[in-house]
Structures are given as structure tokens and as C-alpha cells.
Design a protein around this motif. Structure first.
Motif, mmCIF file in Angstrom:
data_model
loop_
_atom_site.group_PDB
_atom_site.id
_atom_site.type_symbol
_atom_site.label_atom_id
_atom_site.label_comp_id
_atom_site.label_asym_id
_atom_site.label_seq_id
_atom_site.Cartn_x
_atom_site.Cartn_y
_atom_site.Cartn_z
ATOM 1 N N ARG A 54 23.655 -18.110 -22.909
ATOM 2 C CA ARG A 54 22.815 -16.918 -23.024
ATOM 3 C C ARG A 54 21.323 -17.236 -23.036
ATOM 4 N NH1 ARG A 54 25.477 -12.259 -24.514
ATOM 5 N NH2 ARG A 54 27.602 -12.449 -25.364
ATOM 6 N N THR A 55 20.963 -18.468 -23.394
ATOM 7 C CA THR A 55 19.557 -18.833 -23.554
ATOM 8 C C THR A 55 18.988 -19.383 -22.257
ATOM 9 O OG1 THR A 55 19.965 -19.375 -25.874
ATOM 10 C CG2 THR A 55 17.930 -20.195 -24.899
ATOM 11 N N GLU A 56 17.955 -18.749 -21.742
ATOM 12 C CA GLU A 56 17.316 -19.212 -20.513
ATOM 13 C C GLU A 56 16.413 -20.405 -20.801
ATOM 14 O OE1 GLU A 56 15.278 -16.128 -18.498
ATOM 15 O OE2 GLU A 56 17.030 -14.831 -18.292
ATOM 16 N N SER A 57 16.465 -21.409 -19.939
ATOM 17 C CA SER A 57 15.611 -22.584 -20.081
ATOM 18 C C SER A 57 14.193 -22.269 -19.617
ATOM 19 C CB SER A 57 16.173 -23.749 -19.259
ATOM 20 O OG SER A 57 15.261 -24.826 -19.232
ATOM 21 N N LEU A 58 13.221 -22.846 -20.290
ATOM 22 C CA LEU A 58 11.812 -22.654 -19.913
ATOM 23 C C LEU A 58 11.446 -23.465 -18.680
ATOM 24 C CD1 LEU A 58 10.145 -22.807 -23.459
ATOM 25 C CD2 LEU A 58 10.589 -20.760 -22.078
ATOM 26 N N PHE A 59 12.233 -24.497 -18.392
ATOM 27 C CA PHE A 59 11.846 -25.440 -17.346
ATOM 28 C C PHE A 59 12.790 -25.461 -16.144
ATOM 29 C CE2 PHE A 59 10.692 -27.091 -21.560
ATOM 30 C CZ PHE A 59 9.301 -27.070 -21.452
ATOM 31 N N THR A 60 14.016 -24.978 -16.325
ATOM 32 C CA THR A 60 15.012 -25.023 -15.244
ATOM 33 C C THR A 60 15.594 -23.635 -15.029
ATOM 34 O OG1 THR A 60 15.579 -27.238 -16.056
ATOM 35 C CG2 THR A 60 16.997 -26.305 -14.363
ATOM 36 N N PRO A 61 15.708 -23.189 -13.771
ATOM 37 C CA PRO A 61 16.127 -21.808 -13.508
ATOM 38 C C PRO A 61 17.607 -21.515 -13.737
ATOM 39 C CG PRO A 61 15.819 -23.001 -11.447
ATOM 40 C CD PRO A 61 15.332 -23.901 -12.531
ATOM 41 N N ALA A 62 18.452 -22.561 -13.874
ATOM 42 C CA ALA A 62 19.889 -22.314 -13.997
ATOM 43 C C ALA A 62 20.522 -23.299 -14.979
ATOM 44 C CB ALA A 62 20.578 -22.427 -12.639
ATOM 45 N N THR A 63 21.683 -22.899 -15.508
ATOM 46 C CA THR A 63 22.433 -23.738 -16.456
ATOM 47 C C THR A 63 23.871 -23.879 -15.965
ATOM 48 O OG1 THR A 63 21.082 -23.003 -18.329
ATOM 49 C CG2 THR A 63 23.233 -23.973 -18.842
ATOM 50 N N PHE A 64 24.343 -25.111 -15.943
ATOM 51 C CA PHE A 64 25.704 -25.396 -15.471
ATOM 52 C C PHE A 64 26.441 -26.155 -16.563
ATOM 53 C CE2 PHE A 64 28.777 -28.100 -13.154
ATOM 54 C CZ PHE A 64 29.478 -27.117 -12.475
ATOM 55 N N ILE A 65 27.525 -25.562 -17.085
ATOM 56 C CA ILE A 65 28.281 -26.174 -18.178
ATOM 57 C C ILE A 65 29.734 -26.373 -17.768
ATOM 58 C CG2 ILE A 65 29.153 -25.864 -20.534
ATOM 59 C CD1 ILE A 65 26.629 -24.375 -21.216
ATOM 60 N N VAL A 66 30.214 -27.598 -17.932
ATOM 61 C CA VAL A 66 31.627 -27.919 -17.736
ATOM 62 C C VAL A 66 32.234 -28.126 -19.117
ATOM 63 C CG1 VAL A 66 33.292 -29.528 -16.752
ATOM 64 C CG2 VAL A 66 31.185 -28.997 -15.502
ATOM 65 N N LEU A 67 33.270 -27.371 -19.423
ATOM 66 C CA LEU A 67 33.944 -27.478 -20.717
ATOM 67 C C LEU A 67 35.355 -28.014 -20.481
ATOM 68 C CD1 LEU A 67 33.805 -27.062 -23.747
ATOM 69 C CD2 LEU A 67 34.527 -24.695 -23.416
ATOM 70 N N ARG A 68 35.560 -29.289 -20.809
ATOM 71 C CA ARG A 68 36.852 -29.943 -20.593
ATOM 72 C C ARG A 68 37.789 -29.729 -21.785
ATOM 73 N NH1 ARG A 68 36.767 -33.064 -16.160
ATOM 74 N NH2 ARG A 68 34.741 -33.641 -15.286
ATOM 75 N N GLY A 69 39.071 -29.933 -21.536
ATOM 76 C CA GLY A 69 40.063 -29.731 -22.596
ATOM 77 C C GLY A 69 40.232 -28.264 -22.942
ATOM 78 N N ALA A 70 40.131 -27.397 -21.922
ATOM 79 C CA ALA A 70 40.164 -25.946 -22.164
ATOM 80 C C ALA A 70 41.495 -25.468 -22.734
ATOM 81 C CB ALA A 70 39.862 -25.194 -20.859
ATOM 82 N N GLU A 71 42.544 -26.274 -22.599
ATOM 83 C CA GLU A 71 43.837 -25.871 -23.166
ATOM 84 C C GLU A 71 43.775 -25.796 -24.699
ATOM 85 O OE1 GLU A 71 43.789 -30.321 -23.221
ATOM 86 O OE2 GLU A 71 43.294 -28.788 -21.725
ATOM 87 N N GLY A 72 42.733 -26.417 -25.285
ATOM 88 C CA GLY A 72 42.582 -26.388 -26.730
ATOM 89 C C GLY A 72 41.891 -25.147 -27.266
ATOM 90 N N ILE A 73 41.402 -24.275 -26.380
ATOM 91 C CA ILE A 73 40.721 -23.048 -26.815
ATOM 92 C C ILE A 73 41.781 -21.977 -27.064
ATOM 93 C CG2 ILE A 73 38.972 -21.314 -26.228
ATOM 94 C CD1 ILE A 73 37.797 -23.341 -24.255
#
Length: 345
Positions: A54-73
Motif C-alpha cells: 500500500r505504501t508508495e516508494s519515494l524513489f521507485t515507481p513500482a513495487t514487486f513482492i514475491v511471497l514464497r511458502g504461500a501454502e502456509g497462509i
């Protein structure tokens, strides 16, 4: 436009990782650059992930997150937090132009994740990556060597498939060694494979599991061999006890699935085996062998032991890691999942 959330599951790590990189490349093509992060569901609070999305970076226009082990959610509150974020970035009458500058890719080695979590992901953004059949892997190998300027004898291809984990990422990593050892246009033989792979084989959670599951060797000798492999793994620069346990847990969960499929002596056809991650002859032989060492109940107990050891290592730090892992292997190989209240020499 769909919500920028993806779900990639299954045991074919190579093709799955290529798909993850393709999503990242698409994001950076649109925005120029991105801040990229890789987290593990077992180590990271979902509220922190959502806050970062949700938080926009001041220096980079985009955010890319890989969340591994999703079976644990699986926690209701975690899935609710993700659902709120997905709703905020999903086009609707009230939200005609939502931002797609933050992307979340959920990744799991398992075939599926919690059904409530899976429902959050648009159908177009979900994909399962199955292991290739042996005949397809041979074709992939010949093509990979040909593209790099080499040829491969049929016996050599079979030898490689017998020695390397059943996914294209591992195959690509192991086969790249040949390109450093032989000149272009060299025809790789089975003798070359023996020299390069068998004598310089890197140990991992998967080779450790294979050694532990060798029922042709008596348990004390198996334990000795497993402890030797463990020490090699712990001496590597990329050593991570937590990831080692995660790899073993993945193997034993797969063994539990094998027992489930074959419960009561049920016949399982090729299609059912493939769709459950047992596509090749090598992996089928490996899990058939392991199933004769540990029964379904013992397998469940071992998975619980792995989880217990994982929590102990995370809470106690690295001071007693070697001892904890040694006891774990003793409990798996000698005690077959029972707790070792008193160590037996």
C-alpha cells in the motif's frame, strides 16, 4: 485489467521461476523500474506485506513482492488483510482506475493453497507448474545443450536425469557445469556425466532425503551417511538451516501425498500421478522407496517433528543448530518420527 496478484504453484521450479520473472519484467517495462523483494510466509507478517504493497516508494515507481511458502497462509485474519488489499486494486464501478504499481506473486512448491486465498487471485493470474514427463525432459536436455553449442549422447541424458532433481531449474544449473569443462561442439558422454556430476555433486535437502530413504542400507549406516551429507550442507556458503528443514518438509509432505494416493493398495494411473507431482520414473521410484521406509502415520509424525525443530531453531538462534539438526535426523531415521527422549548411541 485484473488485480495485480498472481498465484504460481507446483514442483516445476524452473518454469515457475521464469513465469515470476516475466511478471516482474512486464511491471518494469511499464514503470521503468521497481523495488523487488522476496519474503517467506513463515518468516513474515502478512500485515507487513500489505503495508508495503500500500505504501508508495519515494524513489521507485513500482513495487514487486514475491511471497514464497504461500501454502502456509491459512489464518483468517491474514487472508482478510490480503482480501482487503486485492479489493482496493481490483477495477470496479467505485474504483475505475486502481493502481497496478504494486504486484504480489504468491508462490508455493505445493499443488494448491488454502481455497480462500486462491479465490483472491484472478483466474488468468493462476498457474500450476507440473514436472515434465521423462520423454519431455530428455527432449528439453538435448535442446538445452544444442542451444549452447553442445551435443548429448542418449545414455548421457538418462544419466543426468538419474542424478539431478526433477525440475528444469536444477537441470539448468547442473548442466551449465559442462559448458565450463568442455569446448564447444563437444559431445557429452555418460563418462563425462560421471566425471562432472557424480564426483562434484552438490548436496541439498533433496539429496539428503534420498539418502535417508535408502531402505537397502541399515538405519545406523543411513544415519551416518545422512549426518555426513548434513555437514557438507552446513559448510556451504548458501547454508540455511531453516531452508534445509523447509526442503525436507516439502519431501515428506510429498511422501504423505504418495501414501494418500496409494491408501489401501489403490491403483493410481499415470495421469493421477502426474497431476500430483509424480510425473517421472525417477521420482516415482524415489517415493515408492521412501514409502517402504516410513508409513503414513510415521510420515505425519516426521512432518510435526520438522515443524517443531523449525520453531526451536528460529527461537534459539544458531548456537545449537547443529545439535538440533543431528537429533532431528536421529529421530527421523532411527526413531521413524518418534521423539528421542534419550539419545541412543
Amino acid at each position: 485489467m485484473t488485480a495485480p496478484v498472481y498465484l504460481y504453484t507446483g514442483p516445476e521450479f524452473g518454469l515457475r521461476n521464469e513465469a515470476v520473472e516475466a511478471v516482474k519484467a512486464s511491471l518494469e517495462k511499464k514503470y521503468g523500474s521497481s523495488d523487488s523483494f522476496v519474503y517467506y510466509a513463515a518468516d513474515t507478517r502478512i500485515e507487513d506485506i500489505v503495508s508495503q504493497l500500500r505504501t508508495e516508494s519515494l524513489f521507485t515507481p513500482a513495487t514487486f513482492i514475491v511471497l514464497r511458502g504461500a501454502e502456509g497462509i491459512k489464518k483468517k485474519e491474514d487472508i482478510s488483510l490480503l482480501a482487503e488489499w486485492v479489493a482496493s486494486v481490483t477495477p470496479s464501478a467505485a474504483n475505475a482506475s486502481p493502481s497496478d504499481a504494486s504486484v504480489l506473486v504468491l508462490v508455493s512448491d505445493e499443488i494448491s493453497v488454502d481455497s480462500k486465498l486462491e479465490k483472491l487471485v484472478p483466474a488468468a493470474n493462476k498457474k500450476q507448474f507440473w514436472e515434465m514427463f521423462d520423454d519431455r525432459k530428455e527432449a528439453w536436455l538435448h535442446d538445452y545443450f544444442r542451444k549452447n553449442g553442445y551435443a548429448l549422447e542418449p545414455d548421457a541424458a538418462e544419466a543426468i536425469l538419474d542424478m539431478v532433481e526433477n525440475n528444469t531449474e536444477a537441470l539448468r544449473a547442473e548442466c551449465s557445469r559442462f559448458f565450463l569443462c568442455f569446448p564447444k561442439e563437444h559431445v557429452i558422454s555418460s563418462e563425462d556425466v560421471e566425471q562432472i556430476l557424480a564426483h562434484n555433486r552438490e548436496e541439498s535437502a533433496f539429496t539428503l532425503f534420498d539418502a535417508m530413504a535408502d531402505g537397502s542400507v541399515q538405519p545406523p549406516a543411513r544415519l551416518e551417511n545422512a549426518l555426513s551429507i548434513l555437514q557438507k550442507i552446513l559448510l556451504t556458503k548458501s547454508n540455511s538451516p531453516v531452508m534445509l528443514i523447509a526442503g525436507l518438509a516439502s519431501c515428506f509432505r510429498k511422501l504423505a501425498l504418495w501414501h494418500q494416493l496409494h491408501a489401501g493398495g489403490a491403483y493410481v494411473d499415470d495421469f493421477a500421478l502426474k497431476t500430483n507431482g509424480f510425473g517421472g520414473k525417477t521420482i516415482r521410484a524415489q517415493y515408492a522407496k521412501a514409502s517402504r521406509v516410513w508409513g503414513a502415520g510415521q510420515c505425519a509424525a516426521i512432518i510435526a517433528l520438522l515443524s517443531k525443530t523449525d520453531m526451536e531453531i528460529r527461537s534459539s538462534g544458531s548456537a545449537f543448530t547443529d545439535t538440533q539438526l543431528t537429533i532431528l535426523l536421529f529421530e527421523i531415521i532411527i526413531k521413524k518420527g518418534a521423539s528421542a527422549a534419550v539419545y541412543q548411541a
